[in-house]
Design a protein around this motif. Structure first.
Motif, PDB file in Angstrom:
ATOM      1  N   ILE A   2       0.849  -1.185   0.000  1.00 48.01           N
ATOM      2  CA  ILE A   2       0.000   0.000   0.000  1.00 48.01           C
ATOM      3  C   ILE A   2       0.889   1.239   0.000  1.00 48.01           C
ATOM      4  CG2 ILE A   2      -1.788   1.264   1.250  1.00 48.01           C
ATOM      5  CD1 ILE A   2      -2.635  -1.388   2.488  1.00 48.01           C
ATOM      6  N   SER A   3       0.646   2.138  -0.930  1.00 44.49           N
ATOM      7  CA  SER A   3       1.462   3.348  -1.011  1.00 44.49           C
ATOM      8  C   SER A   3       1.206   4.249   0.195  1.00 44.49           C
ATOM      9  CB  SER A   3       1.150   4.108  -2.300  1.00 44.49           C
ATOM     10  OG  SER A   3      -0.217   4.483  -2.325  1.00 44.49           O
ATOM     11  N   SER A   4       2.232   5.031   0.552  1.00 43.15           N
ATOM     12  CA  SER A   4       2.123   5.922   1.707  1.00 43.15           C
ATOM     13  C   SER A   4       1.180   7.085   1.398  1.00 43.15           C
ATOM     14  CB  SER A   4       3.495   6.458   2.080  1.00 43.15           C
ATOM     15  OG  SER A   4       3.386   7.478   3.062  1.00 43.15           O
ATOM     16  N   LEU A  56      16.062   3.224  10.343  1.00 41.56           N
ATOM     17  CA  LEU A  56      16.158   4.588   9.830  1.00 41.56           C
ATOM     18  C   LEU A  56      14.780   5.083   9.384  1.00 41.56           C
ATOM     19  CD1 LEU A  56      18.310   6.775   9.375  1.00 41.56           C
ATOM     20  CD2 LEU A  56      18.526   5.954   7.019  1.00 41.56           C
ATOM     21  N   ARG A  57      14.005   4.202   8.776  1.00 40.90           N
ATOM     22  CA  ARG A  57      12.632   4.551   8.393  1.00 40.90           C
ATOM     23  C   ARG A  57      11.798   4.856   9.637  1.00 40.90           C
ATOM     24  NH1 ARG A  57      10.576   3.259   3.138  1.00 40.90           N
ATOM     25  NH2 ARG A  57       8.520   3.370   4.122  1.00 40.90           N
ATOM     26  N   GLN A  58      12.038   4.089  10.706  1.00 41.66           N
ATOM     27  CA  GLN A  58      11.304   4.318  11.946  1.00 41.66           C
ATOM     28  C   GLN A  58      11.681   5.658  12.564  1.00 41.66           C
ATOM     29  OE1 GLN A  58      12.491   0.650  13.877  1.00 41.66           O
ATOM     30  NE2 GLN A  58      10.485  -0.283  13.545  1.00 41.66           N
ATOM     31  N   ALA A  59      12.940   6.061  12.417  1.00 42.23           N
ATOM     32  CA  ALA A  59      13.363   7.376  12.911  1.00 42.23           C
ATOM     33  C   ALA A  59      12.604   8.469  12.180  1.00 42.23           C
ATOM     34  CB  ALA A  59      14.869   7.549  12.736  1.00 42.23           C
ATOM     35  N   LEU A  60      12.484   8.323  10.865  1.00 41.80           N
ATOM     36  CA  LEU A  60      11.710   9.282  10.077  1.00 41.80           C
ATOM     37  C   LEU A  60      10.243   9.262  10.507  1.00 41.80           C
ATOM     38  CD1 LEU A  60      11.662  11.296   7.674  1.00 41.80           C
ATOM     39  CD2 LEU A  60      11.172   9.325   6.192  1.00 41.80           C
ATOM     40  N   GLY A  61       9.786   8.080  10.885  1.00 44.60           N
ATOM     41  CA  GLY A  61       8.404   7.935  11.344  1.00 44.60           C
ATOM     42  C   GLY A  61       8.107   8.657  12.644  1.00 44.60           C
ATOM     43  N   ARG A  62       9.150   9.018  13.411  1.00 44.11           N
ATOM     44  CA  ARG A  62       8.906   9.810  14.631  1.00 44.11           C
ATOM     45  C   ARG A  62       8.410  11.200  14.245  1.00 44.11           C
ATOM     46  NH1 ARG A  62       7.513   6.394  16.258  1.00 44.11           N
ATOM     47  NH2 ARG A  62       8.331   5.110  14.604  1.00 44.11           N
ATOM     48  N   LEU A  63       8.756  11.657  13.043  1.00 44.75           N
ATOM     49  CA  LEU A  63       8.411  13.008  12.605  1.00 44.75           C
ATOM     50  C   LEU A  63       7.071  13.055  11.878  1.00 44.75           C
ATOM     51  CD1 LEU A  63      11.910  13.940  11.139  1.00 44.75           C
ATOM     52  CD2 LEU A  63      10.885  14.972  13.174  1.00 44.75           C
ATOM     53  N   ARG A 117       3.723  11.459  11.319  1.00 36.58           N
ATOM     54  CA  ARG A 117       2.764  10.493  11.858  1.00 36.58           C
ATOM     55  C   ARG A 117       1.364  10.695  11.284  1.00 36.58           C
ATOM     56  NH1 ARG A 117       4.992   6.442  14.613  1.00 36.58           N
ATOM     57  NH2 ARG A 117       3.445   6.429  16.287  1.00 36.58           N
ATOM     58  N   SER A 118       1.180  11.769  10.540  1.00 35.87           N
ATOM     59  CA  SER A 118      -0.115  12.049   9.939  1.00 35.87           C
ATOM     60  C   SER A 118       0.092  12.875   8.676  1.00 35.87           C
ATOM     61  CB  SER A 118      -1.017  12.811  10.917  1.00 35.87           C
ATOM     62  OG  SER A 118      -0.605  14.169  11.018  1.00 35.87           O
ATOM     63  N   GLU A 119      -0.978  13.124   7.956  1.00 34.67           N
ATOM     64  CA  GLU A 119      -0.885  13.901   6.721  1.00 34.67           C
ATOM     65  C   GLU A 119      -0.670  15.390   6.990  1.00 34.67           C
ATOM     66  OE1 GLU A 119      -3.998  12.979   3.897  1.00 34.67           O
ATOM     67  OE2 GLU A 119      -4.135  10.945   4.676  1.00 34.67           O
ATOM     68  N   GLU A 120      -0.775  15.796   8.262  1.00 35.36           N
ATOM     69  CA  GLU A 120      -0.567  17.199   8.620  1.00 35.36           C
ATOM     70  C   GLU A 120       0.817  17.451   9.212  1.00 35.36           C
ATOM     71  OE1 GLU A 120      -3.547  15.579   9.689  1.00 35.36           O
ATOM     72  OE2 GLU A 120      -4.378  16.322   7.791  1.00 35.36           O
ATOM     73  N   ASP A 121       1.512  16.411   9.637  1.00 37.10           N
ATOM     74  CA  ASP A 121       2.807  16.573  10.286  1.00 37.10           C
ATOM     75  C   ASP A 121       3.878  17.043   9.302  1.00 37.10           C
ATOM     76  OD1 ASP A 121       1.850  15.809  12.731  1.00 37.10           O
ATOM     77  OD2 ASP A 121       2.600  13.758  12.621  1.00 37.10           O
ATOM     78  N   VAL A 162       7.507   5.538  19.403  1.00 38.73           N
ATOM     79  CA  VAL A 162       7.374   6.804  20.133  1.00 38.73           C
ATOM     80  C   VAL A 162       6.416   7.699  19.356  1.00 38.73           C
ATOM     81  CG1 VAL A 162       8.563   8.865  20.955  1.00 38.73           C
ATOM     82  CG2 VAL A 162       9.687   6.643  21.122  1.00 38.73           C
ATOM     83  N   ASP A 163       5.314   8.067  19.983  1.00 42.37           N
ATOM     84  CA  ASP A 163       4.299   8.868  19.300  1.00 42.37           C
ATOM     85  C   ASP A 163       4.404  10.319  19.749  1.00 42.37           C
ATOM     86  OD1 ASP A 163       2.198   9.566  17.719  1.00 42.37           O
ATOM     87  OD2 ASP A 163       0.640   8.838  19.072  1.00 42.37           O
ATOM     88  N   LEU A 164       4.952  11.149  18.874  1.00 40.64           N
ATOM     89  CA  LEU A 164       5.115  12.575  19.166  1.00 40.64           C
ATOM     90  C   LEU A 164       4.536  13.361  17.992  1.00 40.64           C
ATOM     91  CD1 LEU A 164       8.799  12.387  20.423  1.00 40.64           C
ATOM     92  CD2 LEU A 164       6.792  12.790  21.863  1.00 40.64           C
ATOM     93  N   PRO A 165       3.216  13.428  17.894  1.00 42.20           N
ATOM     94  CA  PRO A 165       2.576  14.021  16.727  1.00 42.20           C
ATOM     95  C   PRO A 165       2.607  15.550  16.713  1.00 42.20           C
ATOM     96  CG  PRO A 165       0.919  13.406  18.332  1.00 42.20           C
ATOM     97  CD  PRO A 165       2.250  12.940  18.880  1.00 42.20           C
ATOM     98  N   GLY A 166       2.316  16.088  15.518  1.00 42.23           N
ATOM     99  CA  GLY A 166       2.129  17.533  15.376  1.00 42.23           C
ATOM    100  C   GLY A 166       3.325  18.354  15.806  1.00 42.23           C
ATOM    101  N   GLN A 167       3.075  19.350  16.657  1.00 41.37           N
ATOM    102  CA  GLN A 167       4.106  20.286  17.087  1.00 41.37           C
ATOM    103  C   GLN A 167       5.063  19.697  18.112  1.00 41.37           C
ATOM    104  OE1 GLN A 167       4.457  23.380  15.689  1.00 41.37           O
ATOM    105  NE2 GLN A 167       2.811  22.711  14.326  1.00 41.37           N
ATOM    106  N   ALA A 168       4.742  18.486  18.630  1.00 46.03           N
ATOM    107  CA  ALA A 168       5.572  17.893  19.681  1.00 46.03           C
ATOM    108  C   ALA A 168       6.981  17.577  19.206  1.00 46.03           C
ATOM    109  CB  ALA A 168       4.908  16.619  20.217  1.00 46.03           C
ATOM    110  N   LEU A 169       7.149  17.298  17.919  1.00 44.91           N
ATOM    111  CA  LEU A 169       8.481  17.003  17.396  1.00 44.91           C
ATOM    112  C   LEU A 169       8.596  17.499  15.964  1.00 44.91           C
ATOM    113  CD1 LEU A 169      11.243  15.680  17.766  1.00 44.91           C
ATOM    114  CD2 LEU A 169      10.263  13.563  16.868  1.00 44.91           C
TER     115      LEU A 169
END
Length: 235
Positions: free
Chosen positions: A2-4, A164-171, A173-177, A112-119
């Protein structure tokens, strides 16, 4: 597959400073001092939450000891795994801060879930390979080699790419991040396996190799565009 749903071309940036040092040819103290200098400069340029990811607890502690007091004097809180309490406590304090720095290893690369402005900014101090001296890693690689399987290509490298992909995933987490990741390891572009790691990242993720000053300016421009777009949307 499934495409991102994420638009990495507009939501994220990957930076590689041109002044990185050779990890293999420097002492732990020299390496820690280099990271400390980068972190202090970035903290001075960017008044935003910053996650600094390590592969070694020893280097993490060496960097922490070098930057904690200077950054504290500048009004920046530095949180570090193994120093300020449990993982959950550190994450809670980081979420409540507008510009804290969080140093983590191991489990901080994932889950680690740090959505939006948190990270907004993540710094990867070294390509995230497992420590080959760990008994479990040694045993697994010995088993694979005995079976005629290249343990680096078939085990170590795929796991490092995933991390490394998971590190990018910390940033993102949604279509608005939005967020940027800075990698302080030149092997990402100077080695064949590093280039394979780049291919393992989202295809439309911009990779920018530049001087620290140019990177700082580009990060400011990137976030300024985001803030302007958000302000225009509110209007």
């Amino acid at each position: 597959i499934i495409s991102s749903p994420y638009d990495y071309a507009n939501q994220a940036r990957l930076y590689l400073p041109t002044d990185t040092i050779s990890i293999q040819s420097t002492s732990p103290d020299q390496y820690a001092q280099y990271i400390a200098d980068v972190v202090r400069k970035m903290a001075g340029d960017q008044k935003r939450p910053i996650l600094v990811l390590f592969t070694s607890h020893d280097i993490l502690n060496r960097v922490y000891q070098r930057v904690r007091v200077p950054l504290l004097n500048e009004g920046r809180e530095v949180l570090a795994q193994g120093v300020g309490g449990s993982r959950e406590k550190l994450l809670k304090r980081f979420l409540l801060s507008n510009d804290a720095l969080l140093f983590g290893a191991d489990s901080f690369w994932e889950g680690v879930d740090l959505p939006g402005q948190a990270l907004k900014i993540a710094v990867v101090t070294r390509l995230p390979f497992e420590n080959p001296k760990q008994p479990m890693v040694q045993a697994r690689h010995a088993f694979l080699e005995a079976e005629g399987i290249d343990s680096f290509k078939e085990d170590a490298l795929p796991k490092a790419i995933l991390r490394l992909r998971q590190a990018l995933g910390r940033l993102i987490r949604s279509e608005e991040d939005t967020g940027v990741m800075v990698v302080l390891d030149r092997r990402l572009l100077s080695t064949k396996y590093g280039k394979r790691m780049v291919k393992g990242l989202p295809k439309n993720l911009p990779l920018i190799e530049a001087s620290p000053t140019e990177i700082a300016e580009d990060i400011q421009h990137f976030f300024a565009q985001e803030e302007k777009a958000a302000a225009d949307f509110e209007k």
